[in-house]
Enzyme design. Structure first.
Site, mmCIF file in Angstrom:
data_model
loop_
_atom_site.group_PDB
_atom_site.id
_atom_site.type_symbol
_atom_site.label_atom_id
_atom_site.label_comp_id
_atom_site.label_asym_id
_atom_site.label_seq_id
_atom_site.Cartn_x
_atom_site.Cartn_y
_atom_site.Cartn_z
ATOM 1 C CE1 TYR A 193 -1.646 3.195 -3.578
ATOM 2 C CE2 TYR A 193 0.124 3.437 -5.174
ATOM 3 C CZ TYR A 193 -1.078 2.901 -4.813
ATOM 4 O OH TYR A 193 -1.736 2.077 -5.688
ATOM 5 C CD GLU A 194 -2.516 9.072 -3.850
ATOM 6 O OE1 GLU A 194 -2.691 10.204 -3.356
ATOM 7 O OE2 GLU A 194 -1.979 8.908 -4.954
ATOM 8 N N GLY A 195 -1.105 8.935 1.389
ATOM 9 C CA GLY A 195 -1.258 9.132 2.826
ATOM 10 C C GLY A 195 -1.397 7.780 3.494
#
Length: 586
Positions: A436-438
């Protein structure tokens, strides 16, 4: 489950001796009267106490119980609400927030250490406060004065929470395809309609309101805008009004982070307010995303520290086999710490964790300089360095965090695969940090494609020039280690320039080689930090501390630094063997 104890001596050493935080703070007027080492030490001591006595005890029970979705309510595990109330009352959500709006105004290079302790204690619980702090940062940077005055004090106090709403089923990393709509109202607000998935802290019972930052599209435009959408409408006097058309469709049933409410969020003509300029929502959201990317890297770092403590304690207690060459005590069985492979795993975790902590503090220092320095040249340089380091901090720290958790689990052997020891929870909880978060692959592409070659290697050259100057100035490290790192730094530049020269003729090159380049940079940078720590430890008043640094540095240079060479060799091989096979052959 083993108790958690923060490595306070190590943290203070980094702040005071390695990165000279007192000097950094004294040169920034906004910090000079706010914090010194005595204040920082007191904050670290209190954060250790809270992490150990409040947060860590709910880690295992929260994982066992998980989050529940009943009717229109999302209910966190038993104990979460009571601990959150104490955490919020202590001002920890707003630790680095603007004092004008009720924050404590502490520097980020101190804040990252507090974050690490909380993540070490309980990944799932810590996400709630982290998302709120990140949302507040975006509102502070891009919101109107009216919005800041109305929302920030309640978020810094922890009375209201924050959430980031980007992802949709058809739009994950590529947000151009989002379908959530924002229709203007006559009063200047907007009606927000659509659905989002994977929303961490999307709803819960810890706070009386959740403030969503939602990406949506205005009519007749393909641009993306950012809107503040409260779960409950807020009246002019900050009292809560009616429900705002923000509901939970479901909660996700995940591999780990069972105590973190990951929600499908539905917005049905919800009232929202534009943050920043129309069609510039991604620019505004990246303020929060960059904060969260560092925070998620620190999630990996916190996991590493917790995993090391658990595995090291177990290795000292678990009796199995006899040391090679015979037991030093003449016993029939020895603690498994005597075995070379167990030591290899523990030393790998510890050397990577201590260098990772240095990376987090250094990145926090650059954030502070970029935000608070009144010297325009210092401010600009710190911003460039921060751009380089943000994707590295997220990806390298979280990758090594999972590595650490798995190695620690291996130290436990069969006992590491069962729930009672607690180590398997760390593996499950930290796995998401790479996603997550890229995803970490996207972080690497951002690093090599935008931050390294996007300016034709200018920022990287500047960064490496500064590292070379630092290394040449060290008086208490071996010439061989200096030469080793200086050679790697030179190779990083050579390979980066090769990629830059070939990126147009080989359009898949950056995408295919980015992860290897980021890893080569990470292992090389850790070598720089190990030299900095050994040099600073030379005059430490604790001989044991000094010896630990010397031994760990030796292990890193003997056993781990060669990984940088390997990853650089992979980049140099290019993308041909990766891209040449036809898709139908997969």
């Amino acid at each position: 489950m083993n108790p958690y104890n923060a490595p306070l001596a190590e943290m203070r050493f980094l702040l005071e001796k390695v990165f000279d935080a007192p000097k950094t703070w004294s040169e920034m007027p906004a910090m000079a009267e706010t914090v010194d080492m005595d204040t920082a030490a007191a904050i670290l001591d209190e954060a250790d106490k809270i992490s150990r006595e409040l947060i860590h005890p709910i880690n295992r029970s929260g994982d066992e119980q998980g989050v529940r979705h009943e009717a229109d309510k999302v209910i966190t595990p038993d104990g979460y609400k009571a601990v959150y109330d104490q955490y919020a009352e202590g001002g920890w959500v707003g630790l680095c927030g603007d004092p004008e709006f009720g924050g404590m105004g502490m520097p980020k290079m101190l804040g990252v250490l507090v974050d690490e302790m909380a993540y070490s204690a309980c990944n799932a619980f810590t996400l709630y406060g982290s998302l709120t702090a990140g949302a507040a940062l975006a509102i502070h940077a891009h919101g109107s004065e009216e919005i800041k005055e109305q929302y920030l004090p309640m978020m810094y106090s922890g009375e209201w929470a924050g959430a980031m709403d980007m992802t949709e089923p058809q739009a994950g990393s590529d947000l151009r395809n989002i379908r959530t709509k924002a229709v203007p109202n006559e009063d200047g607000s907007y009606k927000i309609t659509g659905s989002k998935i994977f929303i961490t802290g999307g709803d819960h019972d810890l706070t009386e309101n959740v403030i969503h930052l939602v990406l949506a599209k205005l009519p007749n435009t393909n641009g993306i805008s950012l809107f503040l959408v409260p779960k409950i409408k807020v009246n002019a006097d900050n009292s809560l009004g009616d429900a705002n058309g923000v509901t939970v469709g479901s909660i996700e049933h995940k591999m780990g982070l069972k105590g973190s409410a990951t929600c499908v969020m539905n917005f049905d003509d919800a009232e929202g307010y534009l943050i920043g300029k129309p069609n510039r929502g991604l620019v505004c959201m990246f303020t929060m995303m960059n904060y969260e990317r560092l925070a998620i890297g620190i999630q990996g770092l916190g996991t590493s520290q917790a995993a090391y403590q658990m595995a090291a304690d177990y290795a000292k207690e678990r009796v199995q086999g006899v040391a090679a060459g015979g037991s030093p005590t003449g016993a029939n069985c020895d603690p498994i710490l005597v075995h070379g492979d167990v030591r290899r795993m523990l030393l790998t975790i510890r050397t990577l964790t201590e260098a990772g902590r240095a990376l987090s503090v250094y990145t926090g220092q650059q954030l502070d300089l970029a935000k608070y320095s009144e010297d325009p040249d210092v401010k600009a340089k710190a911003s460039r360095f921060m751009g380089l380091l943000t994707p590295v901090s997220k990806a390298f720290l979280s990758d090594r965090g999972l590595d650490a958790a798995i190695m620690a689990q291996q130290v436990f052997g069969g006992h590491g695969y069962i729930r009672e020891t607690g180590i398997e929870q760390l593996v499950r909880d930290t796995r998401i940090a790479q996603i997550y978060e890229g995803t970490n692959g996207i972080q690497a592409i951002d690093f090599l494609g935008r931050k390294v070659t996007g300016d034709n290697v200018t920022a990287l050259s500047e960064f490496i020039t500064e590292q070379v100057a630092n290394i040449n100035g060290y008086q208490h490290v071996s010439d061989a280690d200096k030469t080793r790192i200086l050679g790697l730094l030179e190779q990083l530049l050579v390979v980066a320039k090769q990629v830059n020269e070939n990126k147009l003729s080989h359009p898949a090159l950056i995408n295919a080689c980015a992860v290897d380049y980021l890893d080569a940079f990470g292992y090389s940078l850790y070598g720089c930090f190990w030299l900095a720590m050994v040099n600073a430890a030379n005059d430490h008043d604790d001989d044991n501390f000094k010896q630990q640094k010397s031994h760990l540095n030796r292990f890193y240079f003997d056993k781990l630094i060669a990984k940088a060479d390997f990853h650089l060799s992979q980049v140099s091989m290019g993308d041909a063997s990766i891209m040449q096979m036809d898709a139908e052959l997969f």
